[in-house]
Design an enzyme around this catalytic site. Structure first.
Site, PDB file in Angstrom:
ATOM      1  N   ASN A 154       0.798  -1.227   0.000  1.00  0.00           N
ATOM      2  CA  ASN A 154       0.000   0.000   0.000  1.00  0.00           C
ATOM      3  C   ASN A 154       0.832   1.279   0.000  1.00  0.00           C
ATOM      4  O   ASN A 154       0.368   2.308  -0.446  1.00  0.00           O
ATOM      5  CB  ASN A 154      -0.970   0.005   1.189  1.00  0.00           C
ATOM      6  CG  ASN A 154      -0.307  -0.420   2.479  1.00  0.00           C
ATOM      7  OD1 ASN A 154       0.314  -1.487   2.558  1.00  0.00           O
ATOM      8  ND2 ASN A 154      -0.409   0.408   3.490  1.00  0.00           N
ATOM      9  N   HIS A 204     -13.810  -0.311  -0.591  1.00  0.00           N
ATOM     10  CA  HIS A 204     -13.521   1.133  -0.634  1.00  0.00           C
ATOM     11  C   HIS A 204     -12.171   1.483  -1.243  1.00  0.00           C
ATOM     12  O   HIS A 204     -11.854   2.657  -1.425  1.00  0.00           O
ATOM     13  CB  HIS A 204     -13.685   1.765   0.756  1.00  0.00           C
ATOM     14  CG  HIS A 204     -12.538   1.570   1.697  1.00  0.00           C
ATOM     15  ND1 HIS A 204     -11.549   2.511   1.857  1.00  0.00           N
ATOM     16  CD2 HIS A 204     -12.237   0.564   2.556  1.00  0.00           C
ATOM     17  CE1 HIS A 204     -10.690   2.091   2.781  1.00  0.00           C
ATOM     18  NE2 HIS A 204     -11.079   0.903   3.216  1.00  0.00           N
ATOM     19  N   THR A 243     -25.713 -10.176  10.329  1.00  0.00           N
ATOM     20  CA  THR A 243     -26.603  -9.804   9.222  1.00  0.00           C
ATOM     21  C   THR A 243     -25.805  -9.141   8.110  1.00  0.00           C
ATOM     22  O   THR A 243     -24.988  -8.259   8.369  1.00  0.00           O
ATOM     23  CB  THR A 243     -27.691  -8.834   9.738  1.00  0.00           C
ATOM     24  OG1 THR A 243     -28.424  -9.499  10.768  1.00  0.00           O
ATOM     25  CG2 THR A 243     -28.631  -8.408   8.625  1.00  0.00           C
ATOM     26  N   CYS A 329       4.059  12.939  10.757  1.00  0.00           N
ATOM     27  CA  CYS A 329       2.916  13.828  10.993  1.00  0.00           C
ATOM     28  C   CYS A 329       1.595  13.271  10.480  1.00  0.00           C
ATOM     29  O   CYS A 329       0.535  13.744  10.847  1.00  0.00           O
ATOM     30  CB  CYS A 329       3.162  15.197  10.373  1.00  0.00           C
ATOM     31  SG  CYS A 329       3.318  15.179   8.592  1.00  0.00           S
TER      32      CYS A 329
HETATM   33  C1  LIG Z   1      -6.607  -0.438   3.325  1.00  0.00           C
HETATM   34  C2  LIG Z   1      -5.858  -1.690   3.534  1.00  0.00           C
HETATM   35  C3  LIG Z   1      -6.272  -2.632   4.486  1.00  0.00           C
HETATM   36  C4  LIG Z   1      -7.453  -2.385   5.406  1.00  0.00           C
HETATM   37  O1  LIG Z   1      -8.640  -2.459   4.669  1.00  0.00           O
HETATM   38  P1  LIG Z   1     -10.030  -1.962   5.304  1.00  0.00           P
HETATM   39  O2  LIG Z   1     -11.045  -2.484   4.356  1.00  0.00           O
HETATM   40  O3  LIG Z   1      -9.949  -0.484   5.313  1.00  0.00           O
HETATM   41  O4  LIG Z   1     -10.156  -2.552   6.658  1.00  0.00           O
HETATM   42  C5  LIG Z   1      -5.557  -3.802   4.582  1.00  0.00           C
HETATM   43  N1  LIG Z   1      -4.493  -4.050   3.798  1.00  0.00           N
HETATM   44  C6  LIG Z   1      -4.064  -3.165   2.880  1.00  0.00           C
HETATM   45  C7  LIG Z   1      -2.899  -3.507   2.030  1.00  0.00           C
HETATM   46  C8  LIG Z   1      -4.725  -1.962   2.717  1.00  0.00           C
HETATM   47  O5  LIG Z   1      -4.289  -1.098   1.814  1.00  0.00           O
END
Ligand SMILES: *Cc1c(COP(=O)(O)O)cnc(C)c1O
Length: 405
Positions: A154, A204, A243, A329
């Site tokens: 990421n 998301h 659910t 930061c």
């Molecule tokens: C954003 C992210 C997560 C966490 O995902 P969520 O759906 O926000 O809990 C886990 N692993 C990586 C590599 C991410 O980029």
């Protein structure tokens, strides 16, 4: 007309695609039934919608619909994968292998498993952010039950050799999980072809809503199971109770279908824009790309600007451009990015790094503005930087102590 501020933080979260939002809306009010209500049409309607979404999600990664376990996102999916395998395969072993540059939720789940009496090994990465496959193989013991390596990182966007890792796991009869949150919907993923046993993704990060995602759990060759981490109604084949978030799941499905069709064009367009941005910023002296450039996601670049104070740099442009930084930061901790430090970057380069992550709605005009703004900001910061002056005078900076705060 250029609209400010510009969003270049798509690896943190993406805006929803309006086409996805449109499909989701009726499931909040008109079609609100509980998908587990078997006795009336309100439930039948939403159950059908969930089944359809499950097919759409499965198709994106060439899985079977029955192999998709809906969750609240990737944090939950990763926890379910690691802790669920640890519990389910306790009679086989208790050792997990992962990597120092994984997302916090993987690293923290490993620590939790250690408290429960398990053990784990974190592989280190080289200065490009890549693991050594020989080290991976050497880390496997007769107690190892799971290897978990993210598909794409990421922070720096590097893509790991998933197929090769899966082959090593298979050879040693160990399960293989991959956190594909950053890769899914952006580059083609094929769980059959790649030999993946478990895979996490999140809506998301791919133009769907927050709060929904899934864990892919292989059902054949081999049949994999995970122990549920919440007790309840036994939804999702007994692996995840609660659910179902029907509007979220419908939207996740819609996002997957759009991504399956459009990821190739998106990737081609965004890699051109990314390269334009990167090449322009590399014209600045002493700027460096972090991570293996020829094995990266098409829309991410992470650049360090040496002899620039990271927080000051951010403040110079973050009113107009939204990005993430490796500096303290932007995070709760005071440490600079542990991912960049794992690549061997010193505090100074880690602090002065910026991650630009482009997305489906990024325009060339925005990239041109960003190039200009960043170039000006870096030059201005260096004009007032004593470190830059010393560097220019040929003083060896490594003998000067760096104090971030
Ligand atoms: C954003 C992210 C997560 C966490 O995902 P969520 O759906 O926000 O809990 C886990 N692993 C990586 C590599 C991410 O980029």
């Amino acid at each position: 007309m250029l609209k400010l501020p510009i969003y270049l933080d798509n690896s943190a979260t993406t805006p929803m695609d309006p086409r996805v939002l449109e499909q989701m809306v009726p499931y909040f009010h008109e079609k609100f039934g509980n998908a587990a209500s078997r006795s009336h049409s309100f439930g039948w309607v939403t159950e059908e919608a969930v089944d359809y979404a499950r097919e759409q999600v499965a198709k994106l990664i060439n899985a079977d619909a029955k192999e998709i376990i809906f969750t609240s996102g990737s944090t939950e999916a990763n926890n379910l994968a690691l802790k669920g395998v640890f519990e389910m395969y306790a009679s086989k072993g208790n050792h997990i292998i992962s990597v120092t540059t994984e997302h916090k939720c993987i690293l923290d789940a490993c620590k939790h498993i250690e408290k429960l009496g398990g053990s784990y090994t974190l592989l280190e990465v080289d200065d490009q952010g890549m693991i050594d496959l020989k080290e991976l193989e050497a880390a496997i013991t007769d107690k190892t039950i799971l290897i978990s390596v993210m598909y794409a990182n990421n922070e720096i966007g590097v893509i790991h050799p998933i197929k090769e890792i899966a082959a090593i796991a298979k050879k040693h009869n160990v399960l293989f999980h991959t956190d594909a949150t950053q890769a899914a919907g952006k580059i083609p993923i094929d769980v059959q072809e790649d030999g993946i046993h478990l895979l996490s993704m999140s809506a998301h990060k791919m133009y769907g809503p927050k709060g929904v995602g899934c864990l892919y759990v292989r059902r054949k060759n081999p049949r994999v199971k995970v122990t549920a981490q919440m007790d309840g109604g036994g939804h999702e084949r007994g692996m995840r109770s609660g659910t179902l978030n029907v509007p979220g799941i419908v939207a996740f499905g819609a996002a997957c279908e759009i991504n399956a069709k459009e990821m190739y064009d998106d990737a081609a367009r965004l890699s051109k824009l990314r390269d334009k941005l990167e090449n322009a910023l590399l014209k600045l002296e002493e700027s460096y790309v972090n991570g293996k450039r020829d094995s990266r996601m098409p829309h991410i670049t992470n650049i360090s600007f040496k002899y620039v104070e990271g927080e000051g740099l951010m403040m110079a442009f973050n009113k107009d451009i939204a990005v993430s930084s490796g500096s303290a930061c932007t995070s709760a901790s005071l440490e600079p990015s542990y991912v960049l430090k794992a690549l061997g970057l010193g505090d100074d380069l880690a602090h002065s790094s910026i991650r630009f992550s482009l997305g489906r709605f990024t325009t060339e005009e925005e990239i041109d503005f960003t190039i200009k703004k960043l170039t000006d900001a870096v030059n201005r910061m260096r004009d007032i930087s004593p470190l830059w002056e010393m560097f220019k005078e040929g003083i060896d900076i490594s003998t000067v102590e760096f104090k971030p705060h």
